[in-house]
Design a protein around this motif. Structure first.
Motif, PDB file in Angstrom:
ATOM      1  N   THR A 230      -6.486 -29.555   5.834  1.00 47.72           N
ATOM      2  CA  THR A 230      -5.109 -29.500   5.341  1.00 47.72           C
ATOM      3  C   THR A 230      -5.076 -29.607   3.819  1.00 47.72           C
ATOM      4  O   THR A 230      -5.718 -30.477   3.224  1.00 47.72           O
ATOM      5  CB  THR A 230      -4.273 -30.645   5.939  1.00 47.72           C
ATOM      6  OG1 THR A 230      -4.235 -30.496   7.357  1.00 47.72           O
ATOM      7  CG2 THR A 230      -2.853 -30.645   5.389  1.00 47.72           C
TER       8      THR A 230
ATOM      9  N   GLU B 276      -1.792 -28.555   2.102  1.00 40.13           N
ATOM     10  CA  GLU B 276      -0.375 -28.598   1.743  1.00 40.13           C
ATOM     11  C   GLU B 276       0.332 -29.661   2.590  1.00 40.13           C
ATOM     12  O   GLU B 276      -0.052 -29.911   3.735  1.00 40.13           O
ATOM     13  CB  GLU B 276       0.292 -27.237   1.969  1.00 40.13           C
ATOM     14  CG  GLU B 276      -0.286 -26.115   1.128  1.00 40.13           C
ATOM     15  CD  GLU B 276      -0.014 -26.314  -0.354  1.00 40.13           C
ATOM     16  OE1 GLU B 276       1.026 -26.931  -0.679  1.00 40.13           O
ATOM     17  OE2 GLU B 276      -0.836 -25.860  -1.180  1.00 40.13           O
ATOM     18  N   PRO B 277       1.379 -30.297   2.042  1.00 37.25           N
ATOM     19  CA  PRO B 277       2.078 -31.355   2.790  1.00 37.25           C
ATOM     20  C   PRO B 277       2.640 -30.859   4.116  1.00 37.25           C
ATOM     21  O   PRO B 277       3.186 -29.756   4.209  1.00 37.25           O
ATOM     22  CB  PRO B 277       3.194 -31.789   1.832  1.00 37.25           C
ATOM     23  CG  PRO B 277       2.676 -31.436   0.470  1.00 37.25           C
ATOM     24  CD  PRO B 277       1.894 -30.169   0.662  1.00 37.25           C
TER      25      PRO B 277
ATOM     26  N   ARG C 184       4.575 -41.843   4.647  1.00 35.89           N
ATOM     27  CA  ARG C 184       5.219 -40.974   3.660  1.00 35.89           C
ATOM     28  C   ARG C 184       4.553 -41.020   2.293  1.00 35.89           C
ATOM     29  O   ARG C 184       4.754 -40.123   1.470  1.00 35.89           O
ATOM     30  CB  ARG C 184       6.697 -41.378   3.537  1.00 35.89           C
ATOM     31  CG  ARG C 184       7.550 -40.945   4.719  1.00 35.89           C
ATOM     32  CD  ARG C 184       8.960 -41.485   4.602  1.00 35.89           C
ATOM     33  NE  ARG C 184       9.900 -40.694   5.396  1.00 35.89           N
ATOM     34  CZ  ARG C 184      11.201 -40.955   5.513  1.00 35.89           C
ATOM     35  NH1 ARG C 184      11.712 -42.025   4.918  1.00 35.89           N
ATOM     36  NH2 ARG C 184      11.981 -40.180   6.240  1.00 35.89           N
TER      37      ARG C 184
ATOM     38  N   HIS D 157       1.412 -40.717   1.675  1.00 35.51           N
ATOM     39  CA  HIS D 157       0.221 -39.872   1.577  1.00 35.51           C
ATOM     40  C   HIS D 157       0.586 -38.521   0.964  1.00 35.51           C
ATOM     41  O   HIS D 157       1.610 -37.924   1.327  1.00 35.51           O
ATOM     42  CB  HIS D 157      -0.412 -39.671   2.958  1.00 35.51           C
ATOM     43  CG  HIS D 157      -1.801 -39.136   2.885  1.00 35.51           C
ATOM     44  ND1 HIS D 157      -2.079 -37.802   2.678  1.00 35.51           N
ATOM     45  CD2 HIS D 157      -3.016 -39.762   2.970  1.00 35.51           C
ATOM     46  CE1 HIS D 157      -3.377 -37.613   2.662  1.00 35.51           C
ATOM     47  NE2 HIS D 157      -3.980 -38.794   2.826  1.00 35.51           N
ATOM     48  N   PRO D 158      -0.228 -38.005   0.043  1.00 33.56           N
ATOM     49  CA  PRO D 158       0.123 -36.752  -0.640  1.00 33.56           C
ATOM     50  C   PRO D 158       0.181 -35.535   0.270  1.00 33.56           C
ATOM     51  O   PRO D 158       0.775 -34.517  -0.111  1.00 33.56           O
ATOM     52  CB  PRO D 158      -0.977 -36.607  -1.697  1.00 33.56           C
ATOM     53  CG  PRO D 158      -2.095 -37.470  -1.233  1.00 33.56           C
ATOM     54  CD  PRO D 158      -1.461 -38.609  -0.499  1.00 33.56           C
ATOM     55  N   LEU D 159      -0.416 -35.596   1.456  1.00 32.46           N
ATOM     56  CA  LEU D 159      -0.376 -34.464   2.367  1.00 32.46           C
ATOM     57  C   LEU D 159       0.703 -34.610   3.433  1.00 32.46           C
ATOM     58  O   LEU D 159       0.669 -33.946   4.466  1.00 32.46           O
ATOM     59  CB  LEU D 159      -1.748 -34.268   3.023  1.00 32.46           C
ATOM     60  CG  LEU D 159      -2.842 -33.788   2.054  1.00 32.46           C
ATOM     61  CD1 LEU D 159      -4.179 -33.667   2.766  1.00 32.46           C
ATOM     62  CD2 LEU D 159      -2.455 -32.456   1.399  1.00 32.46           C
ATOM     63  N   VAL D 160       1.673 -35.482   3.165  1.00 35.84           N
ATOM     64  CA  VAL D 160       2.834 -35.649   4.045  1.00 35.84           C
ATOM     65  C   VAL D 160       4.093 -35.197   3.321  1.00 35.84           C
ATOM     66  O   VAL D 160       4.333 -35.566   2.166  1.00 35.84           O
ATOM     67  CB  VAL D 160       2.978 -37.120   4.496  1.00 35.84           C
ATOM     68  CG1 VAL D 160       4.373 -37.398   5.067  1.00 35.84           C
ATOM     69  CG2 VAL D 160       1.913 -37.454   5.530  1.00 35.84           C
ATOM     70  N   ASP D 161       4.885 -34.382   4.004  1.00 37.38           N
ATOM     71  CA  ASP D 161       6.219 -34.017   3.542  1.00 37.38           C
ATOM     72  C   ASP D 161       7.184 -35.102   4.025  1.00 37.38           C
ATOM     73  O   ASP D 161       7.589 -35.114   5.192  1.00 37.38           O
ATOM     74  CB  ASP D 161       6.610 -32.648   4.106  1.00 37.38           C
ATOM     75  CG  ASP D 161       8.010 -32.212   3.708  1.00 37.38           C
ATOM     76  OD1 ASP D 161       8.746 -33.011   3.080  1.00 37.38           O
ATOM     77  OD2 ASP D 161       8.386 -31.071   4.045  1.00 37.38           O
TER      78      ASP D 161
ATOM     79  N   THR E 181      10.131 -36.355   8.739  1.00 40.90           N
ATOM     80  CA  THR E 181       9.454 -37.489   9.365  1.00 40.90           C
ATOM     81  C   THR E 181      10.076 -37.779  10.718  1.00 40.90           C
ATOM     82  O   THR E 181      11.292 -37.973  10.822  1.00 40.90           O
ATOM     83  CB  THR E 181       9.572 -38.753   8.490  1.00 40.90           C
ATOM     84  OG1 THR E 181       9.045 -38.482   7.186  1.00 40.90           O
ATOM     85  CG2 THR E 181       8.823 -39.921   9.110  1.00 40.90           C
TER      86      THR E 181
END
Length: 324
Positions: free
Chosen positions: A79, A81-82, A170, A172-176, A180
């Motif tokens: 992965t 991108e978020p 939320r 984490h940089p790979l979470v949008d 949620t």
């Protein structure tokens, strides 16, 4: 066990008689404010699991009182991108277990954050998070730990951990963070409802056969654990009924549900003696959102829909997380 609770045609009109404390919102604002005075300190350590389709991280973050809480964070492999994130809470007595038991949501293309439940995980699915806080006299189990005062009650710590788990996921940089979902079954479903009432900007929630709902009815309707732990406590602590119900009122899923804002999918089973269907409907009917649904499994006990409910969630939740 045949049907023992209200018939299905009466459940949609059922309303809980649980009384909401006048200072419910202030209690939780203060509780979460105290927790947020500690640095979240969310750490994600890569784990070599031998799995090739996912990337797994061992998580530690600061929950209630700044105390460390464990979890797993699972991403589709590679992965960059978020992604939308599904935050999952665990059933009674269970722990976070091992990473390979948490592959469903990464295989749908979402990030997946699993919170360990403090002090639990020695009944099934081993846990790694201690609960360093003591309590007064209690029946074996978790339901009566600290029940003498809402500030000391065990689920004050767990629900606070759960809100901080959403914040950790939320972070984490790979979470949008704008997409949620919170999800869980049984105790995990009750924790999900608490999060739904305490985190105002969730995208969706799924609460399967939820525990910790409609305490006045649940504690007098079923003689099955875990609710029966409360009955056994009161059998010994005669005359403490009113004080116990006051404490429980701060943790009742009905009151959290009344504050929900996200689309919601519930489930119940009409032969469920662990989380009776009327208690689930007590929370569902209090949930003030148009986009809500409940799956009903007529001849099932607490296993609910099992894989059929997982299939229903897979039809329902991705549409909410990817909309727009």
């Amino acid at each position: 066990m045949a049907l023992f609770d209200l018939p299905l045609d009466q459940l949609p009109s059922y309303r809980s008689r649980s009384t909401e404390p006048a200072d419910f919102d202030q209690f939780w604002e203060k509780t979460l404010g105290e927790a947020r005075s500690h640095d979240l300190d969310a750490r994600f350590e890569p784990v070599d699991t031998g799995l090739t389709g996912v990337d797994v991280f061992d998580v530690t973050f600061a929950g209630f009182g700044g105390q460390p809480v464990k979890g797993w964070f699972v991403l589709p492999a590679g992965t960059t991108e978020p992604l939308p994130v599904v935050v999952q809470f665990i059933g009674y007595g269970g722990g976070r277990s091992l990473p390979h038991t948490h592959l469903l949501w990464a295989n749908t293309g979402f990030a997946h954050f699993v919170m360990d439940t403090r002090g639990q995980g020695s009944t099934w699915g081993g846990g790694d998070t201690p609960d360093p806080v003591g309590s007064g006299p209690a029946v074996p189990g978790y339901m009566t730990r600290g029940i003498q005062d809402p500030h000391d009650y065990y689920y004050r710590r767990v629900f606070t951990d759960a809100v901080r788990a959403v914040e950790a996921a939320r972070s984490h940089p790979l979470v949008d963070a704008t997409r949620t979902a919170a999800l869980g079954a049984s105790q995990g479903g009750g924790i999900t409802l608490a999060v739904a009432g305490l985190v105002p900007d969730l995208t969706a929630i799924v609460s399967d056969v939820p525990f910790l709902c409609d305490f006045p009815r649940a504690t007098t309707l079923t003689d099955r654990d875990p609710y029966r732990e409360i009955g056994r406590y009161l059998k010994t602590h005669r005359g403490a009924d009113a004080d116990v119900q006051r404490t429980l009122s701060y943790f009742d899923g009905v009151h959290f549900a009344a504050r929900g804002r996200a689309p919601a999918l519930f489930s119940t089973a009409l032969e469920d003696q662990t989380c009776p269907p009327s208690t689930v409907y007590g929370a569902f009917n209090a949930y003030p959102v148009e986009d809500k649904a409940i799956e009903v499994y007529t001849f099932n006990d607490h296993e609910g829909g099992g894989p059929y409910q997982e299939a229903a969630i897979l039809r329902w939740l991705p549409k909410r997380l990817t909309a727009g």
